[in-house]
Design a protein around this motif. Structure first.
Motif, mmCIF file in Angstrom:
data_model
loop_
_atom_site.group_PDB
_atom_site.id
_atom_site.type_symbol
_atom_site.label_atom_id
_atom_site.label_comp_id
_atom_site.label_asym_id
_atom_site.label_seq_id
_atom_site.Cartn_x
_atom_site.Cartn_y
_atom_site.Cartn_z
ATOM 1 N N VAL B 4 2.405 14.629 17.515
ATOM 2 C CA VAL B 4 2.649 15.748 16.594
ATOM 3 C C VAL B 4 4.120 16.117 16.547
ATOM 4 O O VAL B 4 4.826 16.019 17.550
ATOM 5 N N LEU B 9 3.139 22.846 15.327
ATOM 6 C CA LEU B 9 2.431 23.624 16.336
ATOM 7 C C LEU B 9 2.494 25.097 15.981
ATOM 8 O O LEU B 9 3.535 25.617 15.603
ATOM 9 N N ILE B 10 1.348 25.761 16.103
ATOM 10 C CA ILE B 10 1.298 27.193 15.825
ATOM 11 C C ILE B 10 0.590 27.870 16.984
ATOM 12 O O ILE B 10 -0.164 27.242 17.718
ATOM 13 N N SER B 11 0.860 29.168 17.150
ATOM 14 C CA SER B 11 0.167 29.845 18.237
ATOM 15 C C SER B 11 -0.933 30.720 17.676
ATOM 16 O O SER B 11 -0.799 31.321 16.615
ATOM 17 N N VAL B 18 -1.331 27.357 22.083
ATOM 18 C CA VAL B 18 -0.627 26.516 21.121
ATOM 19 C C VAL B 18 -1.640 25.587 20.459
ATOM 20 O O VAL B 18 -2.429 24.930 21.131
ATOM 21 N N ILE B 20 -2.541 22.776 17.010
ATOM 22 C CA ILE B 20 -1.984 21.914 15.972
ATOM 23 C C ILE B 20 -2.389 22.493 14.621
ATOM 24 O O ILE B 20 -3.553 22.803 14.392
ATOM 25 N N LYS B 22 -3.613 22.335 11.216
ATOM 26 C CA LYS B 22 -4.334 21.338 10.420
ATOM 27 C C LYS B 22 -4.277 21.675 8.934
ATOM 28 O O LYS B 22 -5.035 21.130 8.141
#
Lengths: 223, 199
Positions: B4, B9-11, B18, B20, B22
């Motif tokens: 990735v 990446l998001i929290s 953390v 991914i 989509k």
């Protein structure tokens, strides 16, 4: 930057700073120390603390005790021209509702009574269940509930408001601070310790650690 | 084996795990909460709350916050009048606390949230001089402090309930409490993933 992963769970090693949103990788640090984010924002990302669970449990119980004291006894007592009156947290809300301010009364009862009580009960149950190593799914649900309530509690702001109100009355009344006032100060200090030192992410990581360990140990106990 | 980009990446807004990104139907891998990604209406909800808060802020400043009934005569004071009165009395620190908490903080929150909401839909978003994540963090940090005045009025109304002097909460306290409530909701409804290019 490319990141290689074997499974999605390996993302647990990464942290996104909630202030400046930089991506950080967790490294092992000494017991009792804390890791800071970039030099610009200087926020604490995580701590390493071996006594985390026990201290959290002990402090959540003391927080609950002081919260009860703060709600049972009078906060402030005043004396104007010979007539006395006092308030406690609950009598204040009662008088707001009695004078027709239902909405404000409702807000205040949630912000300084129901939510703080719920938060400390949740901390207590989360730490207690993790200490016993049971009910993994329940702990997860409690953590989600905790995350949703935390932004809505305002005990610390209420404490400052009491001080402001006292100063406003200084010239016209004799003021005596009640037992509840001191209990509330201790409660707020414990609360500040919790918000500064116990991050939700750490609770989730502790949960992962606790229940993985107990799964590995289970066959030994049986065998 | 996954590979990735770090931008993807998001929290999770609930448990901070953390994840991914989509692109659609993001569900947190750890706590199962929805990570919002409203394609068609990304900022509308937050705008609605913010505008409601702004509307309630008008009566909050026009109506009396606190009414003092003394020996039969009534006198109400709005937020600003209360601050001026305290200042003239010489209670400078308290006057400043109320001024900052009830006037500066709500207005600063309106401006910062409006800036964030406008900038994420505009070319302004490519401006990386101001870290918008920090602006957002700051609005969340100062938000609840505007409740101070409402609490003070609540305490005084509960406390001063005597035959000679009586303090009653005014209509502005309800409006002001609603302002704070809706600014908090607006900040919560803001989707931080709309901010781009700051990592």
């Amino acid at each position: 930057m490319k990141i290689e992963l074997n499974s999605e769970d390996e993302l647990d090693a990464y942290i996104i700073c909630h202030k400046c949103h930089t991506l950080n990788r967790e490294v092992l640090i000494e017991n009792g120390s804390k890791a800071l984010c970039c030099s610009q924002c200087g926020i604490v990302l995580y701590h390493h603390d071996n006594g985390f669970l026990d201290r959290g449990l002990a402090l959540s119980i003391s927080g609950l005790i002081f919260f009860i004291i703060a709600n049972v006894f009078p906060l402030v007592q005043i004396n104007i021209l010979g007539s006395e009156s006092f308030i406690s947290i609950l009598s204040m809300i009662d008088s707001l509702i009695a004078s027709g301010y239902y909405l404000v009364g409702l807000f205040i009862i949630y912000l300084i009574f129901i939510f703080p009580l719920m938060i400390f009960l949740l901390y207590f149950f989360i730490f207690y269940l993790m200490k016993r190593g049971t009910r993994e799914i329940l702990v997860g649900n409690l953590l989600i509930l905790l995350a949703r309530i935390i932004p809505w509690h305002m005990s610390d702001i209420f404490l400052i408001s009491i001080l402001v109100a006292i100063v406003k009355l200084l010239g016209i009344a004799d003021i005596h601070l009640g037992v509840s006032f001191w209990a509330l100060i201790i409660f707020v200090l414990i609360d500040i310790y919790f918000t500064r030192n116990i991050h939700l992410r750490e609770l989730w990581m502790l949960r992962k650690q606790v229940y993985q360990l107990s799964e590995e140990e289970a066959p030994h106990v049986l065998g | 084996m996954y590979s990735v980009e770090s931008d993807e990446l998001i929290s999770c807004p609930v448990c901070e795990a953390v994840n991914i990104d989509k692109r659609q139907n993001n569900i947190c891998r750890r706590c199962g909460s929805k990570i919002y990604h409203h394609r068609s209406t990304p900022t509308e909800k937050s705008w609605a709350y913010l505008l409601t808060a702004m509307i309630f802020y008008v009566p909050a400043n026009l109506y009396p916050m606190m009414i003092i009934e003394q020996f039969g005569s009534e006198s109400g004071s709005t937020i600003l009048e209360g601050v001026i009165e305290l200042w003239n009395h010489g209670d400078y620190p308290i006057a400043l606390i109320i001024l900052v908490a009830s006037i500066f903080v709500p207005i600063a929150k309106f401006i910062m949230l409006a800036y964030l909401l406008i900038s994420v839909r505009n070319p302004l978003n490519n401006n990386t001089k101001i870290n918008k994540h920090k602006v957002y963090y700051f609005t969340e940090l100062i938000g609840p402090w505007s409740m101070v005045d409402v609490f003070v009025v609540g305490i005084l109304a509960g406390l001063v309930h005597l035959s000679s002097v009586k303090i009653v909460a005014g209509a502005a306290s309800t409006a002001f409490a609603l302002t704070v409530f809706f600014t908090l909701l607006a900040a919560h409804a803001f989707d931080t993933k709309l901010i781009r290019g700051s990592r």
